[in-house]
Design a protein around this motif. Structure first.
Motif, PDB file in Angstrom:
ATOM      1  N   THR A  44     -10.993   8.873 -10.397  1.00 59.51           N
ATOM      2  CA  THR A  44      -9.934   9.589 -11.125  1.00 59.51           C
ATOM      3  C   THR A  44      -8.882  10.160 -10.180  1.00 59.51           C
ATOM      4  O   THR A  44      -7.723  10.335 -10.576  1.00 59.51           O
ATOM      5  CB  THR A  44     -10.520  10.763 -11.929  1.00 59.51           C
ATOM      6  OG1 THR A  44     -11.041  11.730 -11.027  1.00 59.51           O
ATOM      7  CG2 THR A  44     -11.624  10.276 -12.861  1.00 59.51           C
ATOM      8  N   ASP A 139     -11.294  15.352 -13.929  1.00 58.55           N
ATOM      9  CA  ASP A 139     -10.271  15.079 -14.940  1.00 58.55           C
ATOM     10  C   ASP A 139      -9.815  13.617 -14.840  1.00 58.55           C
ATOM     11  O   ASP A 139      -9.814  13.016 -13.753  1.00 58.55           O
ATOM     12  CB  ASP A 139      -9.064  16.007 -14.734  1.00 58.55           C
ATOM     13  CG  ASP A 139      -9.474  17.457 -14.574  1.00 58.55           C
ATOM     14  OD1 ASP A 139     -10.050  18.003 -15.525  1.00 58.55           O
ATOM     15  OD2 ASP A 139      -9.204  18.046 -13.488  1.00 58.55           O
ATOM     16  N   ASP A 140      -9.374  13.043 -15.993  1.00 60.23           N
ATOM     17  CA  ASP A 140      -8.821  11.690 -16.019  1.00 60.23           C
ATOM     18  C   ASP A 140      -7.619  11.697 -16.937  1.00 60.23           C
ATOM     19  O   ASP A 140      -7.570  12.440 -17.932  1.00 60.23           O
ATOM     20  CB  ASP A 140      -9.869  10.687 -16.513  1.00 60.23           C
ATOM     21  CG  ASP A 140      -9.554   9.272 -16.035  1.00 60.23           C
ATOM     22  OD1 ASP A 140      -8.356   8.976 -15.811  1.00 60.23           O
ATOM     23  OD2 ASP A 140     -10.495   8.487 -15.873  1.00 60.23           O
ATOM     24  N   THR A 141      -6.634  10.886 -16.604  1.00 58.53           N
ATOM     25  CA  THR A 141      -5.406  10.833 -17.398  1.00 58.53           C
ATOM     26  C   THR A 141      -5.494   9.776 -18.505  1.00 58.53           C
ATOM     27  O   THR A 141      -4.517   9.538 -19.207  1.00 58.53           O
ATOM     28  CB  THR A 141      -4.205  10.515 -16.497  1.00 58.53           C
ATOM     29  OG1 THR A 141      -4.451   9.297 -15.787  1.00 58.53           O
ATOM     30  CG2 THR A 141      -3.967  11.656 -15.503  1.00 58.53           C
ATOM     31  N   ARG A 142      -6.661   9.183 -18.638  1.00 56.23           N
ATOM     32  CA  ARG A 142      -6.864   8.182 -19.710  1.00 56.23           C
ATOM     33  C   ARG A 142      -8.124   8.566 -20.469  1.00 56.23           C
ATOM     34  O   ARG A 142      -9.014   9.226 -19.923  1.00 56.23           O
ATOM     35  CB  ARG A 142      -7.062   6.791 -19.107  1.00 56.23           C
ATOM     36  CG  ARG A 142      -5.847   6.257 -18.340  1.00 56.23           C
ATOM     37  CD  ARG A 142      -6.231   5.025 -17.558  1.00 56.23           C
ATOM     38  NE  ARG A 142      -7.282   5.324 -16.568  1.00 56.23           N
ATOM     39  CZ  ARG A 142      -7.888   4.402 -15.849  1.00 56.23           C
ATOM     40  NH1 ARG A 142      -7.580   3.127 -16.017  1.00 56.23           N
ATOM     41  NH2 ARG A 142      -8.813   4.754 -14.968  1.00 56.23           N
ATOM     42  N   ARG A 144     -11.723   8.458 -21.636  1.00 54.03           N
ATOM     43  CA  ARG A 144     -12.809   7.928 -20.805  1.00 54.03           C
ATOM     44  C   ARG A 144     -14.146   8.355 -21.393  1.00 54.03           C
ATOM     45  O   ARG A 144     -14.340   9.505 -21.773  1.00 54.03           O
ATOM     46  CB  ARG A 144     -12.688   8.460 -19.382  1.00 54.03           C
ATOM     47  CG  ARG A 144     -13.833   7.990 -18.486  1.00 54.03           C
ATOM     48  CD  ARG A 144     -13.483   8.118 -17.059  1.00 54.03           C
ATOM     49  NE  ARG A 144     -14.550   7.675 -16.175  1.00 54.03           N
ATOM     50  CZ  ARG A 144     -14.415   7.494 -14.881  1.00 54.03           C
ATOM     51  NH1 ARG A 144     -13.226   7.681 -14.316  1.00 54.03           N
ATOM     52  NH2 ARG A 144     -15.434   7.092 -14.157  1.00 54.03           N
TER      53      ARG A 144
END
Length: 624
Positions: A44, A139-142, A144
């Protein structure tokens, strides 16, 4: 089965983090690296560590990767009931949000939405003992779906982080404690602190020891600690007794005079303590002592002062007393109380209220005596005389009190004190003496009256006899003033006005009289009053008081002669008179009295001038 490469990579992450944790004590660096490693491991590139601020009920973004610098180390989040972070800490388990856009279980902080976070996972971090430190948040921006293998990896990672954080927190606390101790020891320059080995040889010499004793660490290293003892204590074995006592009992007192490098002495209050390892083996001695020389000298001076005061107060026939200004209770009463007041000093001290003392004061004087006490409490210094009725024999005694306030270092009245003297006998003697003097004055005036009457019947009432009678009357007036002013003194202004008023009306501008209050002794009054009489009678017969045209000014002042002695200077100035001095050839009795008798009897300096407009006379008389 998880992909082998990912498993290897995660194992590598754990290994790299372990190496860093072993070689670094920088907590902030380790937490930042922990975020970077876990972000890379889960692909990530974004992670943060949240620390719980228990006192504030908040979460601080303590470290992070992939986040704006304004967030890391600064942003604080409230631990709200409906946040995923709070829930994860309370549950003690990871909490996953696969898509915060569809999240209806928890509230998501606005800053995370603004930063483009879509999916996240919270893993709680616990310190040994189960105390929650915070959260590891990836955290991830997509959207998941974090897999089970990823969750277990994060749990393992968090379990490793907890003990590492705990160790570093303890190390930081220990380091801070050691630093505070070092600063404290190095700043305590009035405390001599040093260490000695089991043979009592100096091994560690701290700055306070150098400040107190004067030797440097290089000078005393390896020397016996006995070098700080005085020669007489070394001769009597006090140094050996101290270490042996500490060896047997654990600690020994060290309260005695010691010697400094320059040979001067310093008084130490301290102890010697034995240092032992866990198995009881003696490692050496810790010696701590405070330099109390100045305090001891001050205490000694205070004791000497108190002893002098005690001896003085017990020997004094005057009563010395001290009251607390707040409670007004007696704090001290000298033994003279029992002689003067006729009561028990101890009994009065036990219940030493102002009211109890006032009960001994005569009812007619009580209110005034109490008012004086409270004036002193307000900061005044007063002198007061009152009567007491002694309870032992009912006798009335006169007391003279000199009362004064005692101030603290801030100028506030802390105590009030006073000196009391029994003046009953002195007052009685003074009263008897006054009666005798008044009787003597009365008889003197009567005698002068008899002489005047005899002179009048023998010599007549004209010519020289009249002058003789007038001079006798002047002496009688002077005797009256001596009686009025207390038998042994009379005031210059009263003498001048009394003599003038016997012949004329004293009113300006015809007659001007002015000057300060000056007292003459009985020895000076008679000659001085005769001189005033002669000046006055001459002014009435020939000068300024003969008619309305003349004016008279009589002024006096006090100054200093060339030998530094106080003297009275009186100026008698007539004006507006036509004397025609060239026709006056005879020096009368009055002028001879002024120019010769005053100089002989009173060591006075005189100037007598007959001017065209009147007499000018100056009399300079030394004051006794």
């Amino acid at each position: 089965m998880p992909d082998l490469d990912r498993m290897v990579k995660r194992q590598q992450v754990l290994a790299d983090f372990g190496e860093l944790a072993l070689c670094s004590l920088d907590l902030d660096r380790i937490l930042a690296e922990a975020c970077r490693l876990v972000g890379d491991a889960l692909g990530t590139g974004r992670a943060k560590l949240l620390e719980i601020l228990h006192a504030e009920g908040q979460l601080l973004v303590r470290a992070g990767v992939g986040w704006d610098p304004g967030i890391v180390g600064r942003l604080r989040m409230p631990m709200e009931e409906h946040s995923s972070e709070t829930f994860a800490i309370a549950a003690g388990e990871p909490v996953i949000s696969r898509d915060i856009g569809k999240e209806d279980r928890f509230d998501v902080p606005p800053f995370m939405r603004e930063a483009g976070v879509v999916a996240l996972v919270n893993v709680p971090i616990f310190l040994p003992g189960g105390r929650a430190f915070g959260l590891l948040q990836v955290d991830d921006t997509r959207p998941r779906d974090f897999g089970e293998d990823e969750i277990q990896f994060l749990r393992t990672y968090a379990n490793i982080l907890g003990p590492v954080i705990d160790r570093l927190l303890l190390a930081r606390t220990l380091q801070s404690t050691e630093e505070r101790f070092r600063l404290m020891v190095e700043s305590a320059l009035d405390y001599a602190i040093f260490l000695a080995d089991p043979q009592d040889r100096i091994t560690d010499w701290l700055p306070g020891a150098q400040a107190v004793f004067g030797w440097t660490a290089e000078e005393v290293g390896g020397q016996p600690a006995a070098i700080t003892f005085t020669p007489e204590d070394r001769a009597s074995g006090q140094d050996r007794w101290e270490t042996e006592t500490a060896r047997k009992e654990g600690v020994a007192p060290n309260i005695r005079w010691h010697i400094r490098k320059d040979g001067s002495r310093v008084f130490i209050e301290g102890s010697t303590r034995a240092l032992r390892d866990p198995d009881g083996t003696l490692m050496g001695f810790l010696k701590i002592g405070q330099d109390v020389t100045a305090r001891r000298d001050g205490e000694e001076r205070l004791r000497e002062s108190e002893e002098r005061f005690r001896q003085f107060s017990e020997a004094s026939s005057d009563l010395i007393w001290v009251r607390n200004a707040g409670s007004m209770e007696l704090e001290y009463l000298s033994p003279a109380f029992e002689t003067i007041y006729g009561g028990s000093r101890e009994a009065v001290l036990k219940g030493g209220t102002v009211q109890r003392w006032a009960e001994l004061v005569h009812p007619e004087d009580r209110e005034r005596a109490l008012s004086m006490i409270y004036r002193v409490r307000a900061g005044e210094r007063v002198m007061n005389a009152f009567r007491i009725i002694r309870p032992s024999d009912g006798e009335t005694r006169w007391i003279e009190n000199t009362d004064f306030p005692l101030f603290d270092n801030k100028g506030r009245v802390q105590r009030i004190a006073g000196l009391a003297k029994d003046v009953t006998e002195a007052r009685m003697s003074s009263a008897r003496l006054q009666v005798l003097v008044e009787e003597l004055q009365h008889r003197s005036r009567n005698l002068i009256g008899v002489i005047t009457s005899v002179a009048s019947r023998t010599l007549g009432e004209e010519g020289g006899a009249a002058d003789f009678q007038a001079r006798l009357q002047a002496l009688s007036r002077a005797q009256g003033l001596l009686s009025q002013f207390g038998s042994d003194t009379a005031e210059v202004g009263a003498l001048v006005r009394g003599e003038l008023e016997a012949h004329t009306e004293v009113r300006p501008p015809k007659v001007a009289v002015s000057g300060p209050r000056v007292l003459l002794t009985a020895r000076q009054v008679q000659n001085f009053s005769l001189a005033l009489h002669e000046l006055t009678t001459n002014a009435v017969k020939y000068g300024a008081l003969r008619d309305e045209a003349g004016q008279l000014s009589v002024t006096w002042a006090v100054d200093w002669d060339e030998k530094g002695q106080r003297r009275l200077t009186l100026d008698w100035i007539e004006s507006g008179v036509d004397l025609q001095p060239d026709r006056i050839t005879r020096r009368g009795y009055g002028r001879q009295l002024i120019e010769k008798a005053l100089a002989y009897a009173l060591r006075a300096r005189t100037e007598f001038v007959l001017g065209e407009d009147g007499v000018r006379c100056r009399i300079q008389l030394p004051l006794e």
